[in-house]
Motif scaffolding. Structure first.
Motif, PDB file in Angstrom:
ATOM      1  N   LEU A   1       0.831  -1.208   0.000  1.00 13.07           N
ATOM      2  CA  LEU A   1       0.000   0.000   0.000  1.00 13.07           C
ATOM      3  C   LEU A   1       0.865   1.257   0.000  1.00 13.07           C
ATOM      4  N   ARG A   2       1.963   1.228   0.738  1.00 14.95           N
ATOM      5  CA  ARG A   2       2.860   2.386   0.777  1.00 14.95           C
ATOM      6  C   ARG A   2       3.500   2.636  -0.587  1.00 14.95           C
ATOM      7  N   ARG A   3       3.870   1.575  -1.282  1.00 17.27           N
ATOM      8  CA  ARG A   3       4.581   1.695  -2.559  1.00 17.27           C
ATOM      9  C   ARG A   3       3.666   1.983  -3.742  1.00 17.27           C
ATOM     10  N   SER A   4       2.389   1.656  -3.636  1.00 19.78           N
ATOM     11  CA  SER A   4       1.475   1.799  -4.771  1.00 19.78           C
ATOM     12  C   SER A   4       0.675   3.088  -4.668  1.00 19.78           C
ATOM     13  N   GLU A   5       0.749   3.902  -5.702  1.00 21.03           N
ATOM     14  CA  GLU A   5      -0.075   5.109  -5.744  1.00 21.03           C
ATOM     15  C   GLU A   5      -1.552   4.718  -5.808  1.00 21.03           C
ATOM     16  N   LYS A   6      -1.822   3.651  -6.586  1.00 18.37           N
ATOM     17  CA  LYS A   6      -3.180   3.118  -6.714  1.00 18.37           C
ATOM     18  C   LYS A   6      -3.112   1.611  -6.519  1.00 18.37           C
ATOM     19  N   ALA A   7      -4.068   1.069  -5.746  1.00 13.64           N
ATOM     20  CA  ALA A   7      -4.086  -0.372  -5.503  1.00 13.64           C
ATOM     21  C   ALA A   7      -5.517  -0.893  -5.503  1.00 13.64           C
ATOM     22  N   ALA A   8      -5.678  -2.086  -6.072  1.00 15.19           N
ATOM     23  CA  ALA A   8      -6.943  -2.810  -6.046  1.00 15.19           C
ATOM     24  C   ALA A   8      -6.689  -4.082  -5.248  1.00 15.19           C
ATOM     25  N   VAL A   9      -7.448  -4.276  -4.174  1.00 18.80           N
ATOM     26  CA  VAL A   9      -7.215  -5.405  -3.278  1.00 18.80           C
ATOM     27  C   VAL A   9      -8.430  -6.331  -3.298  1.00 18.80           C
ATOM     28  N   GLU A  10      -8.152  -7.596  -3.552  1.00 19.57           N
ATOM     29  CA  GLU A  10      -9.173  -8.643  -3.562  1.00 19.57           C
ATOM     30  C   GLU A  10      -9.066  -9.415  -2.250  1.00 19.57           C
ATOM     31  N   PHE A  11     -10.156  -9.467  -1.482  1.00 18.01           N
ATOM     32  CA  PHE A  11     -10.210 -10.287  -0.280  1.00 18.01           C
ATOM     33  C   PHE A  11     -11.033 -11.520  -0.627  1.00 18.01           C
ATOM     34  N   THR A  12     -10.432 -12.688  -0.502  1.00 15.07           N
ATOM     35  CA  THR A  12     -11.083 -13.923  -0.904  1.00 15.07           C
ATOM     36  C   THR A  12     -10.636 -15.064  -0.006  1.00 15.07           C
TER      37      THR A  12
ATOM     38  N   VAL B   1      -8.276 -14.407   3.208  1.00 18.22           N
ATOM     39  CA  VAL B   1      -8.712 -13.978   4.544  1.00 18.22           C
ATOM     40  C   VAL B   1      -8.361 -14.981   5.642  1.00 18.22           C
ATOM     41  N   ASP B   2      -8.142 -16.231   5.268  1.00 22.38           N
ATOM     42  CA  ASP B   2      -7.755 -17.238   6.259  1.00 22.38           C
ATOM     43  C   ASP B   2      -6.255 -17.195   6.538  1.00 22.38           C
ATOM     44  N   ARG B   3      -5.455 -16.917   5.510  1.00 20.00           N
ATOM     45  CA  ARG B   3      -3.999 -16.912   5.673  1.00 20.00           C
ATOM     46  C   ARG B   3      -3.474 -15.595   6.239  1.00 20.00           C
ATOM     47  N   VAL B   4      -4.167 -14.496   5.958  1.00 17.45           N
ATOM     48  CA  VAL B   4      -3.720 -13.180   6.441  1.00 17.45           C
ATOM     49  C   VAL B   4      -4.908 -12.512   7.154  1.00 17.45           C
ATOM     50  N   ALA B   5      -5.418 -13.211   8.146  1.00 11.33           N
ATOM     51  CA  ALA B   5      -6.608 -12.771   8.870  1.00 11.33           C
ATOM     52  C   ALA B   5      -6.503 -11.366   9.460  1.00 11.33           C
ATOM     53  N   PRO B   6      -5.349 -10.946   9.999  1.00 13.85           N
ATOM     54  CA  PRO B   6      -5.289  -9.595  10.584  1.00 13.85           C
ATOM     55  C   PRO B   6      -5.620  -8.487   9.574  1.00 13.85           C
ATOM     56  N   VAL B   7      -5.227  -8.659   8.320  1.00 18.23           N
ATOM     57  CA  VAL B   7      -5.532  -7.643   7.302  1.00 18.23           C
ATOM     58  C   VAL B   7      -7.035  -7.633   7.037  1.00 18.23           C
ATOM     59  N   ALA B   8      -7.623  -8.806   6.895  1.00 18.94           N
ATOM     60  CA  ALA B   8      -9.070  -8.892   6.666  1.00 18.94           C
ATOM     61  C   ALA B   8      -9.843  -8.282   7.834  1.00 18.94           C
ATOM     62  N   GLN B   9      -9.394  -8.549   9.048  1.00 18.59           N
ATOM     63  CA  GLN B   9     -10.054  -8.005  10.236  1.00 18.59           C
ATOM     64  C   GLN B   9      -9.921  -6.493  10.291  1.00 18.59           C
TER      65      GLN B   9
ATOM     66  N   TYR C   1      -9.899  -4.428   7.949  1.00 16.01           N
ATOM     67  CA  TYR C   1     -10.809  -3.786   6.994  1.00 16.01           C
ATOM     68  C   TYR C   1     -12.248  -4.277   7.131  1.00 16.01           C
ATOM     69  N   GLY C   2     -12.524  -5.046   8.174  1.00 16.37           N
ATOM     70  CA  GLY C   2     -13.888  -5.477   8.464  1.00 16.37           C
ATOM     71  C   GLY C   2     -14.503  -6.356   7.385  1.00 16.37           C
ATOM     72  N   ILE C   3     -13.698  -7.203   6.777  1.00 15.92           N
ATOM     73  CA  ILE C   3     -14.187  -8.059   5.701  1.00 15.92           C
ATOM     74  C   ILE C   3     -15.106  -9.130   6.271  1.00 15.92           C
ATOM     75  N   ARG C   4     -16.341  -9.198   5.739  1.00 13.96           N
ATOM     76  CA  ARG C   4     -17.318 -10.161   6.219  1.00 13.96           C
ATOM     77  C   ARG C   4     -17.892 -11.027   5.101  1.00 13.96           C
ATOM     78  N   ALA C   5     -17.618 -10.661   3.848  1.00 14.98           N
ATOM     79  CA  ALA C   5     -18.159 -11.410   2.712  1.00 14.98           C
ATOM     80  C   ALA C   5     -17.070 -11.580   1.661  1.00 14.98           C
ATOM     81  N   MET C   6     -17.093 -12.725   1.000  1.00 14.64           N
ATOM     82  CA  MET C   6     -16.143 -12.986  -0.063  1.00 14.64           C
ATOM     83  C   MET C   6     -16.892 -13.134  -1.380  1.00 14.64           C
ATOM     84  N   PRO C   7     -16.362 -12.521  -2.402  1.00 11.94           N
ATOM     85  CA  PRO C   7     -15.202 -11.643  -2.392  1.00 11.94           C
ATOM     86  C   PRO C   7     -15.590 -10.203  -2.049  1.00 11.94           C
ATOM     87  N   THR C   8     -14.640  -9.485  -1.502  1.00 13.59           N
ATOM     88  CA  THR C   8     -14.758  -8.046  -1.302  1.00 13.59           C
ATOM     89  C   THR C   8     -13.526  -7.411  -1.927  1.00 13.59           C
ATOM     90  N   PHE C   9     -13.737  -6.323  -2.643  1.00 12.63           N
ATOM     91  CA  PHE C   9     -12.635  -5.591  -3.266  1.00 12.63           C
ATOM     92  C   PHE C   9     -12.573  -4.209  -2.636  1.00 12.63           C
TER      93      PHE C   9
END
Length: 105
Positions: A16-27, A58-66, A68-76
């Motif tokens: 996120l720091r390195r990218s001026e623009k980022a699209a993130v898929e939570f799955t 979201v299972d492997r990197v749960a702290p990031v999903a948490q 951002y309050g991810i509750r449904a897959m997929p969320t972008f």
């Protein structure tokens, strides 16, 4: 920039720091809808080279999903200069393409 699979919170924050623009898929591997829309996300990552495309299991990197309050897959979630600018839940191909196009402009 190719699609990057995130493996840690630190890696995610750095991207996120390195990218001026980022699209993130939570799955998740068990998410049927997530698996359906993933090829579209991957294709968009090959089209838009000025956007960082990031996939978070979201299972492997749960702290990031948490964080951002991810509750449904997929969320972008879409970011500009490290700040959330937009989001999208679900498998709308047209919706995802539209959000990425807006982010690119």
């Amino acid at each position: 920039m190719a699609l990057i699979e995130v493996t840690s919170t630190e890696q995610f924050e750095e991207l996120l720091r390195r990218s001026e623009k980022a699209a993130v898929e939570f799955t998740a591997a068990w998410s049927g809808p997530g698996q359906l829309i993933h090829p579209v996300f991957e294709r968009l990552s090959e089209q838009y080279h000025d956007i960082g495309f990031v996939s978070v299991d979201v299972d492997r990197v749960a702290p990031v999903a948490q964080a951002y309050g991810i509750r449904a897959m997929p969320t972008f979630i879409f970011f500009k200069h490290g700040e959330k600018s937009d989001d999208l839940m679900g498998t709308s191909k047209a919706g995802l393409e539209g959000k990425v196009k807006t982010l690119a402009s």
